[in-house]
Design an enzyme around this catalytic site. Structure first.
Site, PDB file in Angstrom:
ATOM      1  N   ALA A 127       0.436  -1.396  -0.076  1.00 59.11           N
ATOM      2  CA  ALA A 127       0.084   0.210   0.005  1.00 59.11           C
ATOM      3  C   ALA A 127       0.551   1.741   0.164  1.00 59.11           C
ATOM      4  O   ALA A 127       1.134   1.844   0.853  1.00 59.11           O
ATOM      5  CB  ALA A 127      -0.827   0.117   0.844  1.00 59.11           C
ATOM      6  N   PRO A 131      -4.889   8.689  -2.243  1.00 52.09           N
ATOM      7  CA  PRO A 131      -6.125   9.289  -2.914  1.00 52.09           C
ATOM      8  C   PRO A 131      -5.476  10.850  -3.834  1.00 52.09           C
ATOM      9  O   PRO A 131      -5.852  11.039  -5.251  1.00 52.09           O
ATOM     10  CB  PRO A 131      -7.346  10.006  -2.297  1.00 52.09           C
ATOM     11  CG  PRO A 131      -7.098   8.787  -1.091  1.00 52.09           C
ATOM     12  CD  PRO A 131      -5.993   8.531  -1.321  1.00 52.09           C
ATOM     13  N   PHE A 159      -6.558   1.844  -3.939  1.00 47.56           N
ATOM     14  CA  PHE A 159      -6.660   0.957  -4.998  1.00 47.56           C
ATOM     15  C   PHE A 159      -5.604  -0.027  -4.586  1.00 47.56           C
ATOM     16  O   PHE A 159      -4.305  -0.285  -5.330  1.00 47.56           O
ATOM     17  CB  PHE A 159      -5.500   1.875  -6.506  1.00 47.56           C
ATOM     18  CG  PHE A 159      -6.450   3.088  -6.736  1.00 47.56           C
ATOM     19  CD1 PHE A 159      -8.405   2.429  -7.462  1.00 47.56           C
ATOM     20  CD2 PHE A 159      -6.279   3.676  -7.365  1.00 47.56           C
ATOM     21  CE1 PHE A 159      -8.604   3.261  -7.913  1.00 47.56           C
ATOM     22  CE2 PHE A 159      -7.429   5.209  -7.525  1.00 47.56           C
ATOM     23  CZ  PHE A 159      -8.521   4.827  -8.045  1.00 47.56           C
ATOM     24  N   GLN A 284      -8.798  -9.196 -46.594  1.00 41.64           N
ATOM     25  CA  GLN A 284      -7.514  -8.863 -46.606  1.00 41.64           C
ATOM     26  C   GLN A 284      -7.467  -7.703 -45.367  1.00 41.64           C
ATOM     27  O   GLN A 284      -6.514  -7.609 -44.118  1.00 41.64           O
ATOM     28  CB  GLN A 284      -6.606  -7.361 -47.320  1.00 41.64           C
ATOM     29  CG  GLN A 284      -5.565  -7.125 -47.087  1.00 41.64           C
ATOM     30  CD  GLN A 284      -4.895  -5.820 -48.570  1.00 41.64           C
ATOM     31  OE1 GLN A 284      -5.622  -4.833 -48.596  1.00 41.64           O
ATOM     32  NE2 GLN A 284      -3.784  -6.696 -48.602  1.00 41.64           N
ATOM     33  N   GLN A 341     -12.923  -6.524 -32.763  1.00 41.72           N
ATOM     34  CA  GLN A 341     -13.467  -6.314 -34.577  1.00 41.72           C
ATOM     35  C   GLN A 341     -13.212  -7.353 -35.187  1.00 41.72           C
ATOM     36  O   GLN A 341     -14.939  -7.400 -35.504  1.00 41.72           O
ATOM     37  CB  GLN A 341     -12.557  -4.678 -34.780  1.00 41.72           C
ATOM     38  CG  GLN A 341     -13.423  -4.485 -36.461  1.00 41.72           C
ATOM     39  CD  GLN A 341     -14.262  -3.345 -35.581  1.00 41.72           C
ATOM     40  OE1 GLN A 341     -14.378  -3.247 -34.450  1.00 41.72           O
ATOM     41  NE2 GLN A 341     -15.130  -2.413 -36.163  1.00 41.72           N
ATOM     42  N   GLY A 344     -16.825  -9.125 -34.266  1.00 37.42           N
ATOM     43  CA  GLY A 344     -18.575  -8.519 -34.269  1.00 37.42           C
ATOM     44  C   GLY A 344     -19.108  -8.785 -33.651  1.00 37.42           C
ATOM     45  O   GLY A 344     -18.606  -7.604 -32.139  1.00 37.42           O
ATOM     46  N   GLY A 345     -20.418  -7.883 -33.807  1.00 38.52           N
ATOM     47  CA  GLY A 345     -21.504  -7.683 -32.237  1.00 38.52           C
ATOM     48  C   GLY A 345     -20.980  -8.555 -31.420  1.00 38.52           C
ATOM     49  O   GLY A 345     -20.886  -8.449 -30.228  1.00 38.52           O
ATOM     50  N   GLU A 368       1.006   0.002 -11.552  1.00 38.81           N
ATOM     51  CA  GLU A 368       2.843  -0.361 -11.420  1.00 38.81           C
ATOM     52  C   GLU A 368       3.500   0.760 -12.971  1.00 38.81           C
ATOM     53  O   GLU A 368       4.340   0.205 -13.288  1.00 38.81           O
ATOM     54  CB  GLU A 368       3.535  -1.860 -12.203  1.00 38.81           C
ATOM     55  CG  GLU A 368       2.226  -2.371 -10.788  1.00 38.81           C
ATOM     56  CD  GLU A 368       3.050  -4.263 -10.499  1.00 38.81           C
ATOM     57  OE1 GLU A 368       4.249  -4.166 -11.118  1.00 38.81           O
ATOM     58  OE2 GLU A 368       2.508  -4.757  -9.751  1.00 38.81           O
TER      59      GLU A 368
HETATM   60  C1  LIG Z   1      -6.811  -2.007 -10.178  1.00 38.29           C
HETATM   61  C2  LIG Z   1      -5.710  -1.084 -10.219  1.00 38.29           C
HETATM   62  C3  LIG Z   1      -4.674  -2.219  -8.784  1.00 38.29           C
HETATM   63  C4  LIG Z   1      -3.634  -1.725  -7.872  1.00 38.29           C
HETATM   64  N1  LIG Z   1      -2.793  -1.936  -6.788  1.00 38.29           N
HETATM   65  C5  LIG Z   1      -2.480  -1.278  -6.435  1.00 38.29           C
HETATM   66  C6  LIG Z   1      -1.517  -1.391  -5.576  1.00 38.29           C
HETATM   67  O1  LIG Z   1      -1.865  -2.968  -5.019  1.00 38.29           O
HETATM   68  N2  LIG Z   1      -0.860  -0.730  -3.961  1.00 38.29           N
HETATM   69  C7  LIG Z   1      -0.556   0.880  -4.334  1.00 38.29           C
HETATM   70  O2  LIG Z   1      -0.123   1.336  -3.753  1.00 38.29           O
HETATM   71  N3  LIG Z   1      -0.898   0.922  -5.857  1.00 38.29           N
HETATM   72  C8  LIG Z   1      -1.954   0.190  -6.788  1.00 38.29           C
HETATM   73  N4  LIG Z   1      -2.330   0.351  -7.482  1.00 38.29           N
HETATM   74  C9  LIG Z   1      -2.310   2.186  -8.021  1.00 38.29           C
HETATM   75  C10 LIG Z   1      -1.863   2.479  -9.101  1.00 38.29           C
HETATM   76  O3  LIG Z   1      -0.115   1.793  -9.115  1.00 38.29           O
HETATM   77  C11 LIG Z   1      -1.586   3.789  -9.499  1.00 38.29           C
HETATM   78  O4  LIG Z   1      -3.654   4.550 -10.211  1.00 38.29           O
HETATM   79  C12 LIG Z   1      -0.537   4.777 -10.644  1.00 38.29           C
HETATM   80  O5  LIG Z   1       0.838   4.318 -10.399  1.00 38.29           O
HETATM   81  C13 LIG Z   1      -1.694   6.326 -11.292  1.00 38.29           C
HETATM   82  O6  LIG Z   1      -1.624   6.198 -10.103  1.00 38.29           O
HETATM   83  P1  LIG Z   1      -2.786   7.560 -10.142  1.00 38.29           P
HETATM   84  O7  LIG Z   1      -4.184   6.867 -10.878  1.00 38.29           O
HETATM   85  O8  LIG Z   1      -2.795   8.683  -9.074  1.00 38.29           O
HETATM   86  O9  LIG Z   1      -3.102   8.177 -11.648  1.00 38.29           O
HETATM   87  P2  LIG Z   1      -2.361   9.237 -11.733  1.00 38.29           P
HETATM   88  O10 LIG Z   1      -0.901   9.753 -11.264  1.00 38.29           O
HETATM   89  O11 LIG Z   1      -3.163  10.911 -11.095  1.00 38.29           O
HETATM   90  O12 LIG Z   1      -2.203   9.668 -12.992  1.00 38.29           O
HETATM   91  C14 LIG Z   1      -3.015  10.604 -13.851  1.00 38.29           C
HETATM   92  C15 LIG Z   1      -2.479  10.724 -15.254  1.00 38.29           C
HETATM   93  O13 LIG Z   1      -2.123  11.276 -15.174  1.00 38.29           O
HETATM   94  C16 LIG Z   1      -0.066  11.024 -15.783  1.00 38.29           C
HETATM   95  N5  LIG Z   1       0.605  12.010 -15.784  1.00 38.29           N
HETATM   96  C17 LIG Z   1       1.091  12.011 -14.162  1.00 38.29           C
HETATM   97  N6  LIG Z   1       2.030  12.218 -14.087  1.00 38.29           N
HETATM   98  C18 LIG Z   1       2.957  12.907 -15.748  1.00 38.29           C
HETATM   99  C19 LIG Z   1       3.978  13.712 -16.043  1.00 38.29           C
HETATM  100  N7  LIG Z   1       4.718  13.483 -14.948  1.00 38.29           N
HETATM  101  N8  LIG Z   1       4.381  13.535 -16.883  1.00 38.29           N
HETATM  102  C20 LIG Z   1       2.988  12.944 -17.996  1.00 38.29           C
HETATM  103  N9  LIG Z   1       1.932  12.290 -17.406  1.00 38.29           N
HETATM  104  C21 LIG Z   1       1.458  11.858 -15.939  1.00 38.29           C
HETATM  105  C22 LIG Z   1      -0.398   9.784 -16.047  1.00 38.29           C
HETATM  106  O14 LIG Z   1       0.324   8.818 -16.922  1.00 38.29           O
HETATM  107  C23 LIG Z   1      -2.376   9.419 -16.220  1.00 38.29           C
HETATM  108  O15 LIG Z   1      -2.619   9.019 -16.892  1.00 38.29           O
HETATM  109  C24 LIG Z   1      -3.621   0.003  -8.530  1.00 38.29           C
HETATM  110  C25 LIG Z   1      -4.248   1.189  -9.515  1.00 38.29           C
HETATM  111  C26 LIG Z   1      -5.612   0.430 -10.239  1.00 38.29           C
HETATM  112  C27 LIG Z   1      -6.846   0.878 -10.718  1.00 38.29           C
END
Ligand SMILES: Cc1cc2nc3c(=O)[nH]c(=O)nc-3n(C[C@H](O)[C@H](O)[C@H](O)COP(=O)(O)OP(=O)(O)OC[C@H]3O[C@@H](n4cnc5c(N)ncnc54)[C@H](O)[C@@H]3O)c2cc1C
Length: 394
Positions: A127, A131, A159, A284, A341, A344-345, A368
């Site tokens: 963890a 948020p 998450f 094709q 695709q 299809g449906g 990750e």
């Molecule tokens: C199903 C699921 C399982 C998960 N499991 C774990 C877990 O076990 N433990 C844990 O700790 N976390 C976990 N996560 C969290 C996950 O690692 C994060 O959601 C991920 O790292 C992205 O962070 P965020 O959601 O806060 O997005 P943000 O960091 O807010 O990013 C939002 C968008 O902005 C883009 N962005 C951010 N910074 C930049 C930058 N510098 N340049 C360009 N673009 C950028 C991102 O690529 C993304 O498109 C999980 C997430 C999900 C959905």
């Protein structure tokens, strides 16, 4: 350059291929049916039963060192096995595994956390995400302050995979705000704690478009004894990076198997589906989808195996792993879209597993390290001159 597998590698790979064909794929209709009814596709006891069967044949603790009863397989071999497991969407994994950072535990922590996790008696979760801090993990706000010999943790994680089922978590909290914010000490200030659920943290499931919902974890003044610090105070960030970097090649490896299976389904459907008097396989437009997908799967295979080979060779594999993760996420999503695709449906219905894979594979571009974060790593290494665009061969 020799791209062939050794006899032993082939034997191990083929055993898993047969196991997946005989034991896992036949479960798919039931797994789909349960998931559609809002239940877990595979219960923990189903999973334990399958793991026990695999264990009888010696498949236990694939990457766990032999001293802990594991197979201690190489990164390349593990990647080959993940490809095979990826050929089914049934969420099976071999037993006998534990998070890599738990091996840093001291002897007492090994007894209480590592060994029972390897045996499947305890379930962990990792963890760090909050948020307000995902990609920018150094921005975490969960805090721990010292009170006598205890630490008191307050904050929210989000998450967290396995957070609904875990009975302990490896949670990352700020223990020294000044160290976290001081320039040049970017890795200090965060500590990793092993926290049992019964110490007081709560979890709340988060519904997602995939089948395995993660959890939000809430820590409201959760009291943890000092002996539950994993590693050293202030060195948690290094552990977090080690956990995330443990095997980025493994996620796209699993996607290779999924894509192989999907393209096989696409080919089968294209052969039998007749429109305007001919199978669509003769068109094709359809052939190009199949051809592009096959080329991309092959390219992904070698990106993944090359990254794994670098891990085994003890090289700095971060660039290769980021490339494999980025390419795998992007291409697996393009491939599943094409296969949908071709169907299809029918591809859009829940009669077939294509839409299920479509939802599941979408995650690969997010967790990750998102696509954008992989690109950031790759570009930075090139721009700073750490790595040449000619790759590892120079
Ligand atoms: C199903 C699921 C399982 C998960 N499991 C774990 C877990 O076990 N433990 C844990 O700790 N976390 C976990 N996560 C969290 C996950 O690692 C994060 O959601 C991920 O790292 C992205 O962070 P965020 O959601 O806060 O997005 P943000 O960091 O807010 O990013 C939002 C968008 O902005 C883009 N962005 C951010 N910074 C930049 C930058 N510098 N340049 C360009 N673009 C950028 C991102 O690529 C993304 O498109 C999980 C997430 C999900 C959905």
């Amino acid at each position: 350059m020799d791209f062939t597998l050794s006899t032993e590698e082939k034997e191990v790979r083929d055993w898993v291929r047969t196991f997946v064909r005989r034991e896992i794929i036949p479960l798919e209709p039931d797994v789909l049916r349960r998931e559609r009814a809002g239940q877990p596709g595979l219960t923990l006891s189903d999973l334990a039963g399958l793991q026990a069967k695999a264990r009888e044949a010696g498949f236990w603790g694939v990457q766990t060192p032999a001293e802990y009863g594991g197979m201690g397989l190489s990164a390349v071999m593990t990647a080959l096995l993940e490809v095979e497991l990826g050929r089914s969407f049934v969420p099976f994994r071999f037993g006998g595994a534990a998070d890599n950072i738990l091996f840093h535990a001291n002897d007492d922590q090994k007894r209480r956390y590592l060994l029972p996790t390897i045996e499947g008696e305890r379930l962990s979760c990792f963890a760090i995400t909050e948020p307000g801090a995902g990609s920018d993990a150094r921005n975490i706000r969960t805090q721990a302050y010292q009170d006598g010999t205890d630490w008191v943790i307050t904050g929210e994680k989000t998450f967290i995979t396995g957070g609904n089922e875990a009975d302990f978590t490896m949670v990352f909290a700020v223990t020294d705000k000044a160290a976290l914010n001081s320039p040049g000490a970017a890795d200090g200030g965060v500590t990793c704690f092993l926290v049992d659920r019964d110490m007081g943290w709560k979890s709340e499931p988060i519904p997602t478009m995939g089948e395995w919902g993660p959890a939000a974890l809430v820590f409201d003044h959760v009291r943890v004894p000092s002996e539950n610090i994993l590693g050293e105070v202030g060195r948690g960030f290094e552990l977090a990076m080690q956990w995330i970097g443990r095997g980025r090649y493994l996620l796209p490896a699993r996607a290779i198997g999924a894509c192989e299976r999907l393209v096989e389904m696409g080919i089968e459907h294209a052969r039998s589906r007749v429109t305007f008097g001919e199978p669509i396989a003769n068109r094709q437009a359809i052939q190009w989808m199949i051809a592009d997908s096959a080329v991309e799967i092959e390219a992904l295979r070698w990106l993944v195996l090359h990254a794994a080979w670098q891990v085994d060779a003890g090289m700095d594999s971060r660039q290769a792993q980021s490339m494999a993760k980025l390419y795998g996420g992007v291409k697996a999503n393009e491939i599943v879209d094409r296969v949908l695709q071709i169907h299809g449906g029918m591809g859009y219905t829940r009669e077939l597993p294509v839409e299920r894979w479509y939802r599941e594979l979408r995650l690969l571009r997010i967790y990750e390290g998102t696509d954008e974060i992989q690109r950031r790593t790759i570009a930075r290494n090139l721009i700073k001159g750490h790595i040449s665009v000619s790759g590892a061969l120079g």
